[in-house]
Design a protein around this motif. Structure first.
Motif, PDB file in Angstrom:
ATOM      1  N   GLU A 126      -3.613   2.728  11.682  1.00 50.06           N
ATOM      2  CA  GLU A 126      -2.382   1.935  11.570  1.00 50.06           C
ATOM      3  C   GLU A 126      -1.314   2.491  12.513  1.00 50.06           C
ATOM      4  N   PRO A 170      -0.386  -2.669   9.514  1.00 50.68           N
ATOM      5  CA  PRO A 170      -0.863  -2.095   8.254  1.00 50.68           C
ATOM      6  C   PRO A 170      -2.317  -2.456   7.971  1.00 50.68           C
ATOM      7  N   PHE A 171      -2.995  -1.587   7.285  1.00 48.58           N
ATOM      8  CA  PHE A 171      -4.351  -1.851   6.789  1.00 48.58           C
ATOM      9  C   PHE A 171      -5.277  -2.430   7.860  1.00 48.58           C
ATOM     10  N   GLY A 199       0.834  -1.206   0.000  1.00 44.50           N
ATOM     11  CA  GLY A 199       0.000   0.000   0.000  1.00 44.50           C
ATOM     12  C   GLY A 199       0.861   1.246   0.000  1.00 44.50           C
ATOM     13  N   GLU A 200       0.278   2.307   0.518  1.00 42.14           N
ATOM     14  CA  GLU A 200       0.935   3.612   0.434  1.00 42.14           C
ATOM     15  C   GLU A 200       1.644   3.973   1.745  1.00 42.14           C
ATOM     16  N   ALA A 201       0.868   4.257   2.762  1.00 46.79           N
ATOM     17  CA  ALA A 201       1.420   4.726   4.034  1.00 46.79           C
ATOM     18  C   ALA A 201       0.418   4.433   5.138  1.00 46.79           C
ATOM     19  N   PRO A 202       0.887   4.308   6.375  1.00 44.32           N
ATOM     20  CA  PRO A 202      -0.064   4.103   7.477  1.00 44.32           C
ATOM     21  C   PRO A 202      -0.986   5.306   7.633  1.00 44.32           C
ATOM     22  N   GLY A 203      -2.217   5.042   8.004  1.00 43.99           N
ATOM     23  CA  GLY A 203      -3.156   6.103   8.363  1.00 43.99           C
ATOM     24  C   GLY A 203      -3.261   6.163   9.886  1.00 43.99           C
ATOM     25  N   HIS A 213      -6.200   1.412  -5.069  1.00 43.89           N
ATOM     26  CA  HIS A 213      -6.081   1.387  -3.619  1.00 43.89           C
ATOM     27  C   HIS A 213      -7.471   1.104  -3.026  1.00 43.89           C
ATOM     28  N   ASN A 230       3.733  -1.342   3.344  1.00 46.81           N
ATOM     29  CA  ASN A 230       3.498  -0.039   2.735  1.00 46.81           C
ATOM     30  C   ASN A 230       4.793   0.515   2.165  1.00 46.81           C
TER      31      ASN A 230
HETATM   32  N1  URA Z   1      -3.661   2.807   3.446  1.00 44.00           N
HETATM   33  C1  URA Z   1      -2.437   2.334   3.131  1.00 44.00           C
HETATM   34  O1  URA Z   1      -1.951   2.572   2.028  1.00 44.00           O
HETATM   35  N2  URA Z   1      -1.813   1.615   4.021  1.00 44.00           N
HETATM   36  C2  URA Z   1      -2.315   1.309   5.206  1.00 44.00           C
HETATM   37  O2  URA Z   1      -1.654   0.608   5.963  1.00 44.00           O
HETATM   38  C3  URA Z   1      -3.590   1.794   5.508  1.00 44.00           C
HETATM   39  C4  URA Z   1      -4.257   2.542   4.619  1.00 44.00           C
END
Ligand code: URA
Length: 203
Positions: free
Chosen positions: A48, A54-55, A41-45, A154, A81
């Motif tokens: 997370e 993650p996710f 994925g992209e990055a923790p929100g 995504h 991520n």
């Molecule tokens: N979106 C992401 O790209 N990664 C995460 O871990 C959570 C949401």
């Protein structure tokens, strides 16, 4: 200590970017060390960052449902991520953050050696399909040195837009066949026909 646990320790100790100082928890990734398939994925929100996993927010719950649709559980795959710390206010990751974090993801891939890497969203797609547009290449695969790279939307974007939701769900359903193909090519090269059926390009 496993190679992955050792790597998590190193990631935990990384404060190279400003955002690391503001994080609640670092989110290295999680899943099976011998996973055949890795989702990036992209990055923790926010969720997370709170949990260090993650996710796990709304997009994560949707990802879980997508996995169930192909009879996979989270524990059978690996989820990571592009960057490991939460950007403030959920802004996009900066190029410097992506580049500082790059070697952590490289090391994860080196340890896990997945047969298939699925990119979720634009930032992880850019790693393997530079210059491409997600609306054009989602649901297509590219094989390189025995590993299949596969681009998907995504889950967070797909959650709120019906057309993307239909696309991500259809793209997910193609994964089992692609994975079977990835396993088959361990022994033999794919036939052009089977690769074409799967919309798979060899590079
Ligand atoms: N979106 C992401 O790209 N990664 C995460 O871990 C959570 C949401």
């Amino acid at each position: 200590m496993s190679a992955l646990t050792e790597l998590y320790q190193q990631i935990h100790d990384c404060f190279k970017c400003e955002i690391a100082k503001r994080r609640c928890q670092v989110v290295p990734g999680e899943g099976a060390e011998n996973a055949e398939i890795m989702f990036i994925g992209e990055a923790p929100g926010w969720h997370e960052d709170q949990q260090g996993r993650p996710f796990v927010g709304q997009a994560g719950q949707y990802l879980d449902r997508l996995l169930v649709s192909i009879n996979l559980k989270r524990a059978q795959v690996y989820i990571a991520n592009v960057i490991k710390c939460r950007p403030p206010d959920n802004r996009d990751p900066l190029p410097s953050e992506i580049s500082n974090c790059r070697h952590w993801l490289d090391s994860q891939i080196e340890i896990i050696k997945p047969r298939m890497i699925v990119t979720l969203g634009r930032y992880s797609m850019a790693r393997y399909f530079p210059g491409k547009s997600i609306s054009k290449i989602h649901g297509t695969a590219q094989k390189q040195e025995g590993v299949i790279y596969y681009a998907m939307y995504h889950p967070a974007a797909a959650l709120h837009q019906t057309s993307l939701k239909l696309a991500i769900e259809a793209d997910m359903l193609k994964i089992p066949k692609l994975l079977a193909e990835a396993n088959r090519v361990q022994e033999a090269k794919p036939t052009t026909e089977s690769a074409q059926q799967l919309n798979m390009f060899e590079v």
